[in-house]
Motif scaffolding. Structure first.
Motif, PDB file in Angstrom:
ATOM      1  N   GLU A 119     -35.828  26.014 -61.422  1.00  0.00           N
ATOM      2  CA  GLU A 119     -34.562  25.525 -61.982  1.00  0.00           C
ATOM      3  C   GLU A 119     -33.778  24.750 -60.921  1.00  0.00           C
ATOM      4  N   LYS A 120     -33.737  25.261 -59.701  1.00  0.00           N
ATOM      5  CA  LYS A 120     -33.051  24.532 -58.621  1.00  0.00           C
ATOM      6  C   LYS A 120     -33.708  23.178 -58.394  1.00  0.00           C
ATOM      7  N   PHE A 169     -32.017  19.564 -58.709  1.00  0.00           N
ATOM      8  CA  PHE A 169     -32.032  18.680 -57.542  1.00  0.00           C
ATOM      9  C   PHE A 169     -32.676  17.333 -57.875  1.00  0.00           C
ATOM     10  N   PRO A 196     -26.219  19.124 -51.944  1.00  0.00           N
ATOM     11  CA  PRO A 196     -27.600  19.512 -51.657  1.00  0.00           C
ATOM     12  C   PRO A 196     -27.849  19.921 -50.209  1.00  0.00           C
ATOM     13  N   VAL A 229     -23.655  23.089 -59.608  1.00  0.00           N
ATOM     14  CA  VAL A 229     -24.014  24.509 -59.625  1.00  0.00           C
ATOM     15  C   VAL A 229     -24.045  25.111 -58.225  1.00  0.00           C
ATOM     16  N   HIS A 230     -24.605  24.389 -57.254  1.00  0.00           N
ATOM     17  CA  HIS A 230     -24.875  24.959 -55.933  1.00  0.00           C
ATOM     18  C   HIS A 230     -24.105  24.298 -54.792  1.00  0.00           C
ATOM     19  N   GLY A 231     -23.300  23.300 -55.080  1.00  0.00           N
ATOM     20  CA  GLY A 231     -22.622  22.572 -54.012  1.00  0.00           C
ATOM     21  C   GLY A 231     -23.493  21.423 -53.533  1.00  0.00           C
ATOM     22  N   ARG A 250     -30.050  23.791 -45.834  1.00  0.00           N
ATOM     23  CA  ARG A 250     -30.471  24.901 -46.697  1.00  0.00           C
ATOM     24  C   ARG A 250     -31.862  25.416 -46.332  1.00  0.00           C
ATOM     25  N   TYR A 291     -27.215  19.550 -59.549  1.00  0.00           N
ATOM     26  CA  TYR A 291     -27.401  20.485 -58.433  1.00  0.00           C
ATOM     27  C   TYR A 291     -26.054  20.768 -57.764  1.00  0.00           C
ATOM     28  N   SER A 292     -25.319  19.718 -57.460  1.00  0.00           N
ATOM     29  CA  SER A 292     -24.022  19.878 -56.783  1.00  0.00           C
ATOM     30  C   SER A 292     -23.035  20.672 -57.630  1.00  0.00           C
ATOM     31  N   GLU A 338     -36.442  30.699 -60.967  1.00  0.00           N
ATOM     32  CA  GLU A 338     -35.178  30.342 -60.313  1.00  0.00           C
ATOM     33  C   GLU A 338     -35.376  29.149 -59.376  1.00  0.00           C
TER      34      GLU A 338
END
Length: 118
Positions: A32-33, A37, A55, A51-53, A60, A48-49, A29
């Motif tokens: 993958e991030k 990124f 960076p 999927v996760h918003g 974070r 990245y954005s 996991e």
């Protein structure tokens, strides 16, 4: 090249006693991030954005105690991975590593309080 870098880098991170405590959880996991990124970081699609918003990497990472020594160890692992996958010899490799050096410096959010290996 990003895939190969990530695959080479994370086993080094998880084996490093100074920084491995920061990387708890599923390595796949986390990898993958990092793939998402780095794709975005290097000017590719904003995976990245999507999927996760945004960076917002410093924000974070605030829950984790990132000291100068930990940032140095992270960079050491990354440099070793760069060397192994041939990025150190790539024309853009120096620029890429320099940008990661800047990111590592930005992540530092704590002073050294004790020997990180104890």
């Amino acid at each position: 090249m990003i895939e190969e870098l990530v695959q080479t880098f994370y086993p080094k991170v998880y084996a490093n006693p100074v920084i491995s405590p920061l990387f708890e959880g599923d390595m796949e996991e986390i990898m993958e991030k990092q793939r998402l990124f780095l794709t975005q970081f290097l000017g590719g699609p904003p995976l990245y954005s999507q999927v996760h918003g945004p960076p917002a990497m410093r924000r974070r990472h605030l829950p984790f105690e990132i000291t100068p020594i930990r940032a140095e160890n992270w960079l050491k692992c990354m440099k070793e991975a760069f060397d192994e996958v041939g990025l150190s010899d790539h024309p853009a490799g120096e620029f890429f590593f320099q940008r990661l050096t800047q990111v590592a410096a930005i992540m530092v959010n704590s002073e050294e309080t004790e020997d990180p290996q104890s």
